[in-house]
Every structure is written in C-alpha cells, then in structure tokens.
Design an enzyme around this catalytic site. Structure first.
Site, short mmCIF file in Angstrom:
data_model
loop_
_atom_site.label_atom_id
_atom_site.label_comp_id
_atom_site.label_asym_id
_atom_site.label_seq_id
_atom_site.Cartn_x
_atom_site.Cartn_y
_atom_site.Cartn_z
N GLU A 252 31.80 31.13 49.45
CA GLU A 252 32.35 30.22 48.45
C GLU A 252 33.19 29.12 49.14
O GLU A 252 33.37 28.04 48.57
CB GLU A 252 33.20 31.04 47.46
N TYR B 68 39.68 29.89 43.92
CA TYR B 68 39.31 31.07 44.71
C TYR B 68 38.84 30.64 46.10
O TYR B 68 39.29 31.18 47.11
CB TYR B 68 38.20 31.85 43.98
N SER C 63 34.53 34.27 52.56
CA SER C 63 33.45 34.11 51.57
C SER C 63 32.66 32.83 51.76
O SER C 63 33.22 31.78 52.11
CB SER C 63 34.08 34.09 50.17
N HIS D 121 26.82 39.55 47.64
CA HIS D 121 26.16 40.84 47.80
C HIS D 121 26.48 41.72 46.60
O HIS D 121 27.59 41.73 46.09
CB HIS D 121 26.54 41.49 49.14
N GLY E 177 41.55 47.09 48.69
CA GLY E 177 40.41 46.82 47.81
C GLY E 177 39.41 47.96 47.81
O GLY E 177 38.22 47.77 47.53
P1 NAP Z 1 35.94 43.53 43.77
O1 NAP Z 1 34.94 44.55 43.37
O2 NAP Z 1 36.40 42.53 42.78
O3 NAP Z 1 37.22 44.33 44.32
C1 NAP Z 1 38.46 43.70 44.47
C2 NAP Z 1 39.48 44.73 44.92
O4 NAP Z 1 40.74 44.06 45.12
C3 NAP Z 1 39.73 45.86 43.94
O5 NAP Z 1 39.78 47.08 44.64
C4 NAP Z 1 41.10 45.53 43.36
O6 NAP Z 1 41.84 46.68 43.01
C5 NAP Z 1 41.75 44.89 44.57
N1 NAP Z 1 42.92 44.09 44.24
C6 NAP Z 1 43.00 43.04 43.39
N2 NAP Z 1 44.26 42.57 43.34
C7 NAP Z 1 44.99 43.33 44.19
C8 NAP Z 1 46.35 43.32 44.60
N3 NAP Z 1 47.24 42.46 44.10
N4 NAP Z 1 46.75 44.24 45.51
C9 NAP Z 1 45.90 45.14 45.99
N5 NAP Z 1 44.59 45.21 45.65
C10 NAP Z 1 44.16 44.30 44.77
O7 NAP Z 1 35.45 42.71 45.04
P2 NAP Z 1 34.22 43.02 46.03
O8 NAP Z 1 32.98 42.44 45.47
O9 NAP Z 1 34.27 44.44 46.44
O10 NAP Z 1 34.62 42.09 47.26
C11 NAP Z 1 35.47 42.56 48.28
C12 NAP Z 1 36.09 41.37 49.01
O11 NAP Z 1 35.08 40.57 49.57
C13 NAP Z 1 36.91 40.44 48.11
O12 NAP Z 1 37.98 39.93 48.89
C14 NAP Z 1 35.94 39.32 47.79
O13 NAP Z 1 36.65 38.14 47.49
C15 NAP Z 1 35.18 39.22 49.09
N6 NAP Z 1 33.81 38.74 49.00
C16 NAP Z 1 32.94 39.32 48.14
C17 NAP Z 1 31.63 38.88 48.10
C18 NAP Z 1 30.63 39.53 47.18
O14 NAP Z 1 29.57 38.93 46.96
N7 NAP Z 1 30.90 40.72 46.65
C19 NAP Z 1 31.21 37.85 48.94
C20 NAP Z 1 32.14 37.28 49.80
C21 NAP Z 1 33.44 37.74 49.85
P3 NAP Z 1 42.07 47.18 41.49
O15 NAP Z 1 41.12 48.31 41.28
O16 NAP Z 1 43.49 47.63 41.54
O17 NAP Z 1 41.84 46.01 40.59
N1 GDD Z 2 29.42 35.33 36.50
C1 GDD Z 2 28.52 34.58 35.89
N2 GDD Z 2 28.30 34.75 34.56
N3 GDD Z 2 27.84 33.66 36.61
C2 GDD Z 2 26.91 32.93 35.98
C3 GDD Z 2 26.63 33.07 34.62
C4 GDD Z 2 27.36 34.02 33.86
O1 GDD Z 2 27.19 34.20 32.66
N4 GDD Z 2 25.64 32.21 34.31
C5 GDD Z 2 25.32 31.55 35.40
N5 GDD Z 2 26.09 31.97 36.44
C6 GDD Z 2 26.07 31.42 37.80
C7 GDD Z 2 27.44 30.94 38.26
O2 GDD Z 2 27.74 29.65 37.68
C8 GDD Z 2 27.25 30.91 39.77
O3 GDD Z 2 26.68 29.69 40.16
C9 GDD Z 2 26.25 32.05 40.01
O4 GDD Z 2 25.72 32.42 38.72
C10 GDD Z 2 26.86 33.28 40.67
O5 GDD Z 2 28.01 33.66 39.94
P1 GDD Z 2 28.80 35.03 40.26
O6 GDD Z 2 27.87 36.17 40.21
O7 GDD Z 2 29.99 35.05 39.36
O8 GDD Z 2 29.20 34.88 41.79
P2 GDD Z 2 29.89 33.69 42.60
O9 GDD Z 2 28.84 33.12 43.51
O10 GDD Z 2 30.63 32.77 41.74
O11 GDD Z 2 30.96 34.46 43.47
C11 GDD Z 2 30.64 35.71 44.11
O12 GDD Z 2 30.16 35.45 45.41
C12 GDD Z 2 31.10 34.85 46.29
C13 GDD Z 2 30.38 34.64 47.63
O13 GDD Z 2 29.63 33.49 47.57
C14 GDD Z 2 31.91 36.56 44.12
O14 GDD Z 2 31.60 37.84 44.55
C15 GDD Z 2 32.95 35.98 45.03
O15 GDD Z 2 34.05 36.89 45.14
C16 GDD Z 2 32.29 35.78 46.41
O16 GDD Z 2 33.21 35.27 47.34
#
Ligand code: NAP
Ligand code: GDD
Length: 367
Positions: free
Chosen positions: A161, A183, A159, A213, A34
């Site tokens: 989530e 998810y 996560s 984040h 990732g």
């Molecule tokens: P992101 O920007 O969506 O990045 C996802 C990464 O996964 C990309 O590099 C993507 O590569 C890769 N990927 C997807 N399918 C794959 C596959 N089949 N094989 C190999 N690589 C693959 O996610 P992020 O925000 O950086 O989050 C990183 C991790 O933390 C994720 O596991 C996410 O679920 C978890 N997480 C995120 C948050 C948050 O708020 N950001 C919070 C809690 C947990 P490509 O470029 O090839 O698509």
């Molecule tokens: N994306 C999105 N788009 N979210 C919206 C919108 C919209 O137009 N309008 C309202 N929301 C609300 C969603 O319903 C959700 O309650 C909140 O905004 C946050 O949505 P996202 O930013 O899509 O994040 P997430 O909380 O569903 O998931 C992210 O955080 C998780 C950790 O708690 C992702 O990064 C997940 O990969 C990660 O695990």
C-alpha cells in the site's frame, strides 16, 4: 532511559548456544505482535512447526480472539500489551526475552484509516517506533553502544500500500512510495523508521513489503473474504445480493500461509535487508468475483451490486510485485496460486456457515 530489562546472563548463554552460534541449538523464542490477526496466527503456527517457543502480545481485557487462538495453537504463551503503550511493550520484551520480534500489529483496514486517521498514525505508524524503542531499551543499545552479538532481530510488516499510485510496474524494493491513504502513510513511516534504526543503531531490523495475502482466516471486511462469505451466504440462501465498491481495482493476491515463511526467512539472513513479497500475478476484483462465484456454481452478475459507500476517497488502482529478490536471496516462492486460494476460501466459508459458524468473529473454518 536507563531501564535495562534484559537478563544478560541468561541471554548470553542462550545466544551462545543458539541456532546462529556454533553449539547445539536451544529453542529460539519469538514475540509476535498482532498474533490474533490473520498473519499472526499463521506465523505462530509456522514458527511452532520450526521448533520456536512463541509468545504473542494480546491487548484488551477480554479479547474474543484469544479463545480462538488457544483452540488453534494451545502452546503459544501470551503477554499483555498495546502498541499505544510504551511501558507495556518494554514489559512484554522483558518478560518474553525474545530472539526475534515480529511486529504485525496494526490498524490494517485501509478505509478505517480515513475514519480514524490519528489513531491509525498512532498504532500503525508510531506503534513501530514504540516496539523498536522497547527492543533498543531492553537491549541496552544507544548511539554510543552497538548491539552485542546475538541481538534481538526485528521484522516490520510493511505493505505494498506504500507504493499507492505506482510509479512503475511491477514494484521492487527500489520503487518510490506514493501512499494513497493514511494507512499507507503510516506504513511508510514505520518502514523508514525501521531502516533508520538499522542505520542509526546497527540493529537487525528489516521490513517485508508484502502484497495482499488472504486466507480463510482473513478479516471479513477485506474484499476477498467479503466475497467468499457473500458467495457462501448466497449459495446457502441467507442472502441474495453482495454490495461492493470499485470492481476494476487490481491486486497481486497470494496465500497468507505462504507469506509468513518469507518473514521468518528474512530474519535468518546474515545481513539485514528489506524484501518485496508477492506472486507477480495480478487480477481485478471482477476476476475475483468471476472465480469465486463460479466455485459455488453461481454467476456474480446475478448478485453483485456496486455501492458508492465502498468507494474510497483515493484509490490504489493496481499493485503487482516483482518478487525476484525474495526468490533469489531467500529462496522463497509462493506455493498457492490464485485459483487454488479462491477455491480454498469459498469452500471454507461454505463449510463454516453450513455448520452454524459465525464468520465475522472467528478464524473461519480453520478454528
Ligand atoms: P489483521 O488481521 O488486521 O491483524 C491486526 C492485528 O493487530 C490484530 O491481532 C490486532 O489485535 C492487532 N492490533 C491492532 N491494534 C493494536 C494495538 N493498538 N496494540 C496491539 N495490537 C493491535 O492484519 P493481518 O492481515 O494479519 O496483517 C498483519 C500485518 O501485516 C499488519 O500490520 C498489516 O498492516 C500488514 N500487512 C498485511 C497485508 C495483508 O494483505 N494481509 C499486506 C501487507 C501488510 P486485536 O485482536 O486486539 O484487534
Ligand atoms: N474491502 C473492500 N470492500 N474492498 C473493496 C470492495 C469492498 O466492498 N469493493 C472493491 N474493493 C476494492 C478496494 O477498493 C481495493 O482496491 C481492493 O478491493 C482491495 O481492498 P482490500 O481487500 O480492503 O485490501 P487493500 O488492498 O485495501 O489492503 C490490504 O492489502 C494491503 C497490501 O496491499 C490490507 O490487508 C492492508 O492492510 C495491506 O497493507
């Protein structure tokens, strides 16, 4: 499986001299799945700044993010592989010979997990199994053969989530899970599997339960970035409206650059353990709108339209971290507050769009 891909001689001497050994440290090596994602890019930067040799797993034959990653971080080494392909992960571990593996790859956009539930289970859930198996097989670990000293350490991106319909607030490492999306269910599988490999095989395998984040590198589909891009487009006169879903959802939003430090700290510990990572401060999407539009001198009420297309089949209404354990045992604290984060994202998108940048396919103004 009898494959043993590790060059035990090289590994053993590298480890004996490694930072956890007594002798002078050699470069630690990390493999990040990732790496083209938001967190992967920040983690790679952080690890390089800490003196690591960083390897990144890249999928696809012409991944457009690779060029941007190279611009951002020239000295990262890349290896091909896919979380759907066990053999490719074994080869990647064999080639990189890492001390640490960070499994950040996932289908991470929650709404997509209803549209492609099976694929999400395969990548976000079973993908964790495949990475752990690659490490286990390459290390020669089995039920009767425990890891040697200097084993590969594994970080799983769990996560908040998984807490879903929260049983208590704020959420700690002991709060039960009630995931609300395919998810979240897939992440819970990966989380328990990581614990299970720790308990079954004695592997140093840990999960960071990270709350939302964000950053200027956040994917354009997530609400913070959708809003900062929307604000920039409206401010620059490209658009007049921003269509969103549930405005009353509340999240604990922090800065991704702060959170990757916690990942590395978790692998530094003597004993493996899971940690909640978040700020402990909660805001609604409406608060986010207020602050983001204000940062550009606009009023969100003049531009935001709610659209049922963005309402989810099952919502996570609120998430709030209790990061006490991370603070007490890792010495980790977030440095960037909500207001600073929002201002950073709006400013970055104004800069990106006014310089002709293309938001949906880049690391934002950072790249
Ligand atoms: P992101 O920007 O969506 O990045 C996802 C990464 O996964 C990309 O590099 C993507 O590569 C890769 N990927 C997807 N399918 C794959 C596959 N089949 N094989 C190999 N690589 C693959 O996610 P992020 O925000 O950086 O989050 C990183 C991790 O933390 C994720 O596991 C996410 O679920 C978890 N997480 C995120 C948050 C948050 O708020 N950001 C919070 C809690 C947990 P490509 O470029 O090839 O698509
Ligand atoms: N994306 C999105 N788009 N979210 C919206 C919108 C919209 O137009 N309008 C309202 N929301 C609300 C969603 O319903 C959700 O309650 C909140 O905004 C946050 O949505 P996202 O930013 O899509 O994040 P997430 O909380 O569903 O998931 C992210 O955080 C998780 C950790 O708690 C992702 O990064 C997940 O990969 C990660 O695990």
């Amino acid at each position: 499986m009898s494959v043993c891909c590790r060059d035990e001689g090289i590994r053993a001497s590298r480890r004996a001299a490694g930072p956890r050994g007594a002798e002078a440290p050699l470069t630690r090596r990390a493999l990040i799945t990732g790496i083209t994602g938001q967190d992967g890019s920040y983690l790679a930067e952080h690890l390089v700044s800490q003196g690591y040799e960083v390897w990144g797993l890249i999928r696809g034959q012409a991944n457009p993010r690779v060029r941007q990653l190279r611009q951002l971080l020239g000295d990262v080494r890349l290896v091909r592989g896919d979380l759907l392909d066990q053999g490719s992960l074994i080869s990647a571990v064999e080639r990189a010979q890492p001390d640490e593996v960070y499994n950040l790859a996932a289908i991470s956009y929650v709404p997509m997990s209803w549209q492609q539930a099976e694929l999400t289970g395969e990548v976000t859930g079973l993908g964790v199994l495949r990475v752990l198996e690659a490490i286990r097989v390459c290390s020669g670990i089995s039920a009767s053969r425990s890891p040697a000293r200097g084993q590969i350490r594994f970080y799983q991106a769990s996560s908040s989530e998984m807490f879903g319909m929260v049983r208590e607030s704020p959420q700690t490492e002991r709060t039960p899970f009630h995931p609300r999306s395919p998810y979240g269910v897939a992440k819970a599988y990966g989380h328990f599997l990581t614990q299970n490999y720790r308990e079954s095989y004695g592997m140093f395998a840990v999960s960071g339960i990270l709350f939302n984040h964000e950053s200027p590198r956040r994917g354009a589909e997530f609400v913070t970035r959708k809003i900062s891009l929307g604000v920039a487009k409206i401010k620059l006169g490209y658009e007049r409206q921003l269509r969103l879903g549930n405005l009353s959802a509340r999240r604990d939003w922090g800065f991704a650059g702060d959170y990757v430090r916690a990942m590395q700290l978790m692998l530094e510990r003597d004993e493996p353990a899971d940690f909640v990572v978040g700020t402990g401060v909660i805001h609604s999407v409406e608060d986010l709108l207020e602050r983001s539009f204000k940062a550009a001198g606009l009023d969100w009420r003049d531009h935001v339209v709610t659209d049922a297309a963005f309402i989810r089949p099952a919502e996570v209404d609120q998430l709030c971290a209790d990061p006490s354990r991370a603070r007490d045992e890792l010495g980790w604290e977030p440095k960037t507050g909500f207001e600073e984060l929002v201002a950073m994202m709006v400013e970055a998108d104004l800069k990106l769009l006014s310089s002709g940048g293309y938001a949906e396919d880049s690391f934002g103004a950072d790249a």
